[in-house]
Design an enzyme around this catalytic site. Structure first.
Site, PDB file in Angstrom:
ATOM      1  CG  ASP A  34      -1.778   1.179   1.358  1.00 26.10           C
ATOM      2  OD1 ASP A  34      -2.418   1.358   2.415  1.00 26.10           O
ATOM      3  OD2 ASP A  34      -1.829   1.980   0.393  1.00 26.10           O
ATOM      4  CB  SER A 198      -1.927  14.485 -13.938  1.00 23.72           C
ATOM      5  OG  SER A 198      -2.398  14.420 -15.285  1.00 23.72           O
TER       6      SER A 198
HETATM    7  O1  LIG Z   1      -5.632   5.069   2.855  1.00 27.24           O
HETATM    8  C1  LIG Z   1      -5.165   5.008   1.757  1.00 27.24           C
HETATM    9  C2  LIG Z   1      -4.391   3.805   1.310  1.00 27.24           C
HETATM   10  N1  LIG Z   1      -4.623   2.698   2.194  1.00 27.24           N
HETATM   11  C3  LIG Z   1      -5.959   2.087   2.095  1.00 27.24           C
HETATM   12  C4  LIG Z   1      -5.975   0.828   2.926  1.00 27.24           C
HETATM   13  C5  LIG Z   1      -7.351   0.265   2.995  1.00 27.24           C
HETATM   14  C6  LIG Z   1      -8.471   0.892   3.498  1.00 27.24           C
HETATM   15  N2  LIG Z   1      -9.531   0.044   3.440  1.00 27.24           N
HETATM   16  C7  LIG Z   1      -9.122  -1.131   2.887  1.00 27.24           C
HETATM   17  C8  LIG Z   1      -9.823  -2.315   2.610  1.00 27.24           C
HETATM   18  C9  LIG Z   1      -9.122  -3.370   2.035  1.00 27.24           C
HETATM   19  C10 LIG Z   1      -7.763  -3.253   1.750  1.00 27.24           C
HETATM   20  C11 LIG Z   1      -7.070  -2.081   2.019  1.00 27.24           C
HETATM   21  C12 LIG Z   1      -7.756  -1.032   2.593  1.00 27.24           C
HETATM   22  N3  LIG Z   1      -5.289   5.977   0.819  1.00 27.24           N
HETATM   23  C13 LIG Z   1      -5.999   7.114   1.069  1.00 27.24           C
HETATM   24  S1  LIG Z   1      -5.270   8.657   1.009  1.00 27.24           S
HETATM   25  C14 LIG Z   1      -6.721   9.492   1.338  1.00 27.24           C
HETATM   26  C15 LIG Z   1      -7.754   8.603   1.526  1.00 27.24           C
HETATM   27  C16 LIG Z   1      -9.103   9.042   1.783  1.00 27.24           C
HETATM   28  C17 LIG Z   1      -9.344  10.037   2.719  1.00 27.24           C
HETATM   29  C18 LIG Z   1     -10.642  10.484   2.922  1.00 27.24           C
HETATM   30  C19 LIG Z   1     -11.714   9.939   2.187  1.00 27.24           C
HETATM   31  C20 LIG Z   1     -11.457   8.942   1.240  1.00 27.24           C
HETATM   32  C21 LIG Z   1     -10.154   8.491   1.035  1.00 27.24           C
HETATM   33  C22 LIG Z   1      -7.338   7.234   1.385  1.00 27.24           C
HETATM   34  C23 LIG Z   1      -8.215   6.072   1.567  1.00 27.24           C
HETATM   35  O2  LIG Z   1      -8.929   5.988   2.547  1.00 27.24           O
HETATM   36  N4  LIG Z   1      -8.166   5.119   0.623  1.00 27.24           N
HETATM   37  C24 LIG Z   1      -8.955   3.909   0.753  1.00 27.24           C
HETATM   38  C25 LIG Z   1     -10.328   4.066   0.192  1.00 27.24           C
HETATM   39  C26 LIG Z   1     -10.686   5.209  -0.519  1.00 27.24           C
HETATM   40  C27 LIG Z   1     -11.993   5.341  -1.004  1.00 27.24           C
HETATM   41  C28 LIG Z   1     -12.914   4.332  -0.794  1.00 27.24           C
HETATM   42  C29 LIG Z   1     -12.534   3.178  -0.087  1.00 27.24           C
HETATM   43  C30 LIG Z   1     -11.231   3.050   0.402  1.00 27.24           C
END
Ligand SMILES: O=C(CNCCc1c[nH]c2ccccc12)Nc1scc(-c2ccccc2)c1C(=O)NCc1ccccc1
Length: 330
Positions: A34, A198
């Site tokens: 990740d 981008s």
């Molecule tokens: O957290 C990560 C990467 N690790 C994810 C691990 C993980 C989180 N559930 C999981 C479930 C299964 C496997 C891995 C993961 N990226 C980022 S940066 C900003 C946001 C964010 C902040 C605010 C609102 C939205 C996004 C996210 C985020 O929540 N992405 C997941 C997501 C984004 C959108 C919809 C669903 C999930």
């Protein structure tokens, strides 16, 4: 040194799982690598039983090289509302031939229901920047940060694919993994993400739209989350596409195949093209006529997220030496 391992997609390419060896003798867990977070956490013998459903558990008491960091804890929550928390050990961690002898392994004592129900996912291996690590009282380094000094080159690469296994490599760039040139762009690591800009996008055979899109390269997020102006321009080209508030996202007819989507990289006109079929992320119902869109809005996040839907169209170099991202078609 170098290393690497296969990245196998789960259904609809929602996530990609990579075998990671932990401890002595080795315990092999399938982790979600990740780049959008910086904790290496695993399901473990300490995870409350009611929150485990089929995952492989890391048991530090069965590892002769495990050392508990007394008094250290961690707790993480993600934008989708999921979360996990627990204690910390140091142990030997390997991805293929690449070994880090004293890696912080964060054992989960609690995980939220999203992780419990994801039975093939044994945990996450964060490759974001160290500032995102949640371990208290002292933040711990990522696997990449620990490995970097020994790597032939201070890089790792992501070669995710649609519906078939791809690869993560460490320490080298495989010239056979991409076509054309790799275009490198600068990274802003101030928020702990692989954050880049981008210059714009194109829809189908349409003209290139110059508009600054600042976002993160995030292997841990499934979809491509973009500014609402871009998203409505894209779905506005598809008859029958609409925002469905019950699904909380844009849906579209699964056929005909939707238009390609290209995002620009660098100022020399390079671009990564997503074949339209990548936007048919998953059927929404049993009929299979309506699909949930692989491109959705980034409202409320503050930046775009180039998740797996985008990354699987590219060969991506994460350069920890120069803090740049390299993008190539494949
Ligand atoms: O957290 C990560 C990467 N690790 C994810 C691990 C993980 C989180 N559930 C999981 C479930 C299964 C496997 C891995 C993961 N990226 C980022 S940066 C900003 C946001 C964010 C902040 C605010 C609102 C939205 C996004 C996210 C985020 O929540 N992405 C997941 C997501 C984004 C959108 C919809 C669903 C999930």
């Amino acid at each position: 040194s170098t290393g690497g391992a296969v990245a196998t997609p789960e259904d609809h390419d929602v996530e990609y799982l990579t075998p990671v060896s932990i401890g002595t003798p080795e315990q092999i867990l399938n982790l979600d690598i990740d780049t959008g977070s910086s904790d290496l956490w695993v399901f473990s013998s300490e995870t409350s039983r009611s929150e485990v459903k089929g995952q492989t558990l890391y048991d530090p008491s069965n590892s002769s090289t495990a050392q508990k960091l007394e008094g250290y804890t961690w707790s993480i929550s993600y934008g989708d509302g999921s979360s996990s928390a627990g204690e910390v050990y140091l142990d030997t961690v390997s991805i293929g031939a690449l070994t880090v002898s004293s890696q912080a392994v964060e054992v989960a004592q609690k995980v939220s229901s999203e992780f419990t129900s994801d039975s093939n996912n044994d945990g996450l291996l964060g490759l974001g920047f160290g500032s995102l690590n949640t371990v208290q009282p002292n933040a711990q380094k990522t696997f990449f940060d620990n490995a970097m000094p020994a790597l032939d080159s201070p890089v790792f690469t992501a070669d995710l694919k649609a519906g078939i296994p791809g690869r993560y490599n460490f320490g080298y760039i495989d010239p056979n993994a991409y076509t054309g040139n790799i275009t490198y762009v600068s990274v802003d690591d101030s928020q702990g993400f692989w954050d880049w800009t981008s210059p714009g996008y194109a829809i189908g055979s349409g003209s290139f739209e110059n508009t600054t899109i600042k976002g993160i390269a995030d292997t841990g997020t499934s979809l491509l989350l973009l500014p609402s102006s871009v998203v409505s321009a894209y779905y506005g080209k598809i008859s029958g596409a609409k925002y469905d508030s019950t699904q909380a996202g844009y849906v579209l007819p699964c056929s005909p195949t939707p238009p390609d989507f290209a995002f620009g990289v660098g100022d020399d006109g390079a671009a990564i093209v997503l074949p339209g079929k990548y936007i048919n992320y998953a059927p929404t119902g049993s009929s299979g006529t309506t699909c949930f869109g692989g491109i959705q809005g980034d409202s409320g996040i503050g930046f775009a997220i180039f998740g797996d839907v985008a990354l699987k169209a590219a060969f991506v170099v994460f350069d920890g030496g120069s803090k740049t991202l390299g993008w190539a078609s494949k």
